[in-house]
Design a protein around this motif. Structure first.
Motif, mmCIF file in Angstrom:
data_model
loop_
_atom_site.group_PDB
_atom_site.id
_atom_site.type_symbol
_atom_site.label_atom_id
_atom_site.label_comp_id
_atom_site.label_asym_id
_atom_site.label_seq_id
_atom_site.Cartn_x
_atom_site.Cartn_y
_atom_site.Cartn_z
ATOM 1 N N VAL A 103 17.124 39.247 57.007
ATOM 2 C CA VAL A 103 17.519 38.662 55.730
ATOM 3 C C VAL A 103 16.436 39.014 54.718
ATOM 4 O O VAL A 103 15.236 38.891 54.999
ATOM 5 C CB VAL A 103 17.671 37.132 55.858
ATOM 6 C CG1 VAL A 103 17.980 36.500 54.522
ATOM 7 C CG2 VAL A 103 18.753 36.796 56.880
ATOM 8 N N PHE B 265 14.914 38.446 50.833
ATOM 9 C CA PHE B 265 14.882 37.610 49.645
ATOM 10 C C PHE B 265 14.093 38.330 48.554
ATOM 11 O O PHE B 265 12.888 38.535 48.692
ATOM 12 C CB PHE B 265 14.224 36.254 49.939
ATOM 13 C CG PHE B 265 14.939 35.458 50.996
ATOM 14 C CD1 PHE B 265 16.229 35.005 50.781
ATOM 15 C CD2 PHE B 265 14.329 35.179 52.200
ATOM 16 C CE1 PHE B 265 16.897 34.278 51.754
ATOM 17 C CE2 PHE B 265 14.977 34.452 53.177
ATOM 18 C CZ PHE B 265 16.268 33.994 52.957
ATOM 19 N N ARG C 125 6.719 29.523 55.801
ATOM 20 C CA ARG C 125 7.296 30.319 56.880
ATOM 21 C C ARG C 125 6.378 30.534 58.080
ATOM 22 O O ARG C 125 6.808 31.120 59.069
ATOM 23 C CB ARG C 125 7.765 31.670 56.356
ATOM 24 C CG ARG C 125 9.089 31.614 55.633
ATOM 25 C CD ARG C 125 10.175 31.100 56.558
ATOM 26 N NE ARG C 125 11.501 31.329 56.034
ATOM 27 C CZ ARG C 125 12.392 30.371 55.836
ATOM 28 N NH1 ARG C 125 12.095 29.119 56.104
ATOM 29 N NH2 ARG C 125 13.590 30.668 55.379
ATOM 30 N N GLU D 183 13.106 38.317 58.754
ATOM 31 C CA GLU D 183 13.117 37.945 57.336
ATOM 32 C C GLU D 183 12.092 38.786 56.592
ATOM 33 O O GLU D 183 11.013 39.059 57.102
ATOM 34 C CB GLU D 183 12.781 36.456 57.177
ATOM 35 C CG GLU D 183 12.784 35.970 55.751
ATOM 36 C CD GLU D 183 12.538 34.473 55.653
ATOM 37 O OE1 GLU D 183 13.491 33.703 55.900
ATOM 38 O OE2 GLU D 183 11.391 34.080 55.364
ATOM 39 N N TRP E 162 10.533 39.355 52.404
ATOM 40 C CA TRP E 162 10.475 38.965 50.996
ATOM 41 C C TRP E 162 10.047 40.196 50.216
ATOM 42 O O TRP E 162 8.972 40.747 50.465
ATOM 43 C CB TRP E 162 9.477 37.824 50.805
ATOM 44 C CG TRP E 162 9.933 36.547 51.450
ATOM 45 C CD1 TRP E 162 9.871 36.228 52.776
ATOM 46 C CD2 TRP E 162 10.532 35.429 50.795
ATOM 47 N NE1 TRP E 162 10.390 34.972 52.972
ATOM 48 C CE2 TRP E 162 10.807 34.461 51.784
ATOM 49 C CE3 TRP E 162 10.860 35.154 49.466
ATOM 50 C CZ2 TRP E 162 11.392 33.240 51.477
ATOM 51 C CZ3 TRP E 162 11.434 33.936 49.161
ATOM 52 C CH2 TRP E 162 11.701 32.992 50.166
ATOM 53 N N ARG F 131 13.683 26.118 47.484
ATOM 54 C CA ARG F 131 15.130 25.943 47.710
ATOM 55 C C ARG F 131 15.604 26.937 48.777
ATOM 56 O O ARG F 131 16.341 26.569 49.698
ATOM 57 C CB ARG F 131 15.893 26.161 46.401
ATOM 58 C CG ARG F 131 17.322 25.725 46.423
ATOM 59 C CD ARG F 131 18.016 25.834 45.062
ATOM 60 N NE ARG F 131 17.237 25.325 43.937
ATOM 61 C CZ ARG F 131 16.661 26.086 43.011
ATOM 62 N NH1 ARG F 131 16.780 27.388 43.032
ATOM 63 N NH2 ARG F 131 15.975 25.538 42.025
ATOM 64 N N THR F 132 15.154 28.172 48.683
ATOM 65 C CA THR F 132 15.554 29.206 49.645
ATOM 66 C C THR F 132 15.125 28.844 51.062
ATOM 67 O O THR F 132 15.937 28.909 51.991
ATOM 68 C CB THR F 132 14.967 30.575 49.242
ATOM 69 O OG1 THR F 132 15.488 30.943 47.961
ATOM 70 C CG2 THR F 132 15.300 31.646 50.255
ATOM 71 N N GLU G 169 17.221 25.871 52.343
ATOM 72 C CA GLU G 169 18.665 26.071 52.511
ATOM 73 C C GLU G 169 18.999 27.214 53.453
ATOM 74 O O GLU G 169 20.046 27.194 54.092
ATOM 75 C CB GLU G 169 19.320 26.324 51.152
ATOM 76 C CG GLU G 169 19.291 25.114 50.244
ATOM 77 C CD GLU G 169 19.793 25.416 48.835
ATOM 78 O OE1 GLU G 169 20.151 26.574 48.531
ATOM 79 O OE2 GLU G 169 19.814 24.465 48.021
ATOM 80 N N ARG G 170 18.161 28.224 53.529
ATOM 81 C CA ARG G 170 18.471 29.422 54.325
ATOM 82 C C ARG G 170 17.669 29.388 55.629
ATOM 83 O O ARG G 170 16.601 29.988 55.725
ATOM 84 C CB ARG G 170 18.135 30.687 53.522
ATOM 85 C CG ARG G 170 18.838 30.832 52.197
ATOM 86 C CD ARG G 170 20.293 31.237 52.302
ATOM 87 N NE ARG G 170 20.534 32.429 53.077
ATOM 88 C CZ ARG G 170 20.560 33.657 52.593
ATOM 89 N NH1 ARG G 170 20.365 33.876 51.310
ATOM 90 N NH2 ARG G 170 20.788 34.674 53.393
ATOM 91 N N LYS G 171 18.200 28.707 56.631
ATOM 92 C CA LYS G 171 17.491 28.548 57.903
ATOM 93 C C LYS G 171 18.234 29.145 59.088
ATOM 94 O O LYS G 171 17.668 29.278 60.161
ATOM 95 C CB LYS G 171 17.270 27.061 58.193
ATOM 96 C CG LYS G 171 16.477 26.317 57.155
ATOM 97 C CD LYS G 171 16.415 24.853 57.526
ATOM 98 C CE LYS G 171 15.930 24.018 56.375
ATOM 99 N NZ LYS G 171 15.969 22.599 56.671
ATOM 100 N N ASP G 172 19.505 29.481 58.901
ATOM 101 C CA ASP G 172 20.333 29.906 60.031
ATOM 102 C C ASP G 172 19.845 31.179 60.712
ATOM 103 O O ASP G 172 20.133 31.402 61.883
ATOM 104 C CB ASP G 172 21.787 30.108 59.583
ATOM 105 C CG ASP G 172 22.436 28.804 59.162
ATOM 106 O OD1 ASP G 172 21.876 27.738 59.478
ATOM 107 O OD2 ASP G 172 23.492 28.851 58.516
ATOM 108 N N HIS G 173 19.122 32.016 60.005
ATOM 109 C CA HIS G 173 18.660 33.287 60.565
ATOM 110 C C HIS G 173 17.336 33.173 61.315
ATOM 111 O O HIS G 173 16.906 34.130 61.959
ATOM 112 C CB HIS G 173 18.515 34.322 59.444
ATOM 113 C CG HIS G 173 17.457 33.957 58.453
ATOM 114 N ND1 HIS G 173 17.626 32.960 57.517
ATOM 115 C CD2 HIS G 173 16.203 34.441 58.280
ATOM 116 C CE1 HIS G 173 16.527 32.854 56.799
ATOM 117 N NE2 HIS G 173 15.651 33.740 57.236
#
Length: 198
Positions: free
Chosen positions: A7, A9, A35, A109, A111, A146-147, A150-154
């Motif tokens: 993922v 960002f 992270r 992940e 960035w 916020r990211t 909210e974005r934890k599934d990965h």
């Protein structure tokens, strides 16, 4: 080699040159604080009128400072007034076979941080630029927060209690790299750096 796509960002910020080091410190530390899944000791960092949490760890500080110095050196030698830096997080995977096991790191992940550097010589323009940067940084920190919330599934499952379960790298594209080619090169390097162990 894994075909897993991490993922990504994207982060973009316009920074007044006199605050480049502090802005990069704040962005990198904010991402790492949220992270790095190890037991950490937090500390505060102030930039302009903002206070952000960081990890109180000499190794993290050393890595961040080393990469910022390289970023600034590249930015000073490049007339484009734009620079890029990335943060990549990996999962350690072990494959077992009849002859032993092979370990590798798979990026889950990344960035992609783009910094637009401005240099205002007029004091009035510089102050306006710094005020705009302060608003943009505040918005950026809220966006990162916020990211990550909210974005934890990965995020892969934590399978170890030893230190940080997910290694990370701070990377910069070379002069011939684009964002995509840099991340692809880093992903290929991590996949090909698998080390057999018995």
């Amino acid at each position: 080699m894994s075909h897993y796509q991490p993922v990504t960002f994207p982060v973009e910020l316009t920074v007044e040159r006199v605050l480049l080091r502090e802005a990069l410190q704040a962005i990198l530390h904010t991402i790492l604080f949220h992270r790095v899944f190890a037991t950490i000791k937090p500390k505060d960092m102030d930039i302009l009128d903002l206070t952000i949490p960081t990890i109180d760890d000499p190794e993290v500080d050393r890595l961040v400072e080393e990469k910022i110095a390289a970023f600034i050196k590249a930015a000073d030698s490049n007339p484009q007034s734009k620079g890029q830096i990335g943060v990549m997080f990996y999962e350690k995977r072990t494959k077992r076979a009849w002859y032993g096991s092979t370990s590798s790191e798979v990026c889950w992940e990344q960035w992609a941080i783009t910094i637009n550097i401005v240099t205002n010589v007029n004091e009035k323009d510089k102050q306006r630029s710094i005020k705009n940067m302060e608003k943009a940084l505040s918005s950026l920190f809220l966006s990162i927060l916020r990211t990550v919330n909210e974005r934890k599934d990965h995020i892969p499952p934590i399978t170890t209690s030893d230190g940080n379960p997910f290694p990370y790298q701070i990377v910069m594209p070379t002069a011939s790299d684009t964002w995509g080619s840099m991340f692809k090169r880093m992903l290929d390097n991590s996949a090909s750096s698998s080390s057999p162990s018995v």
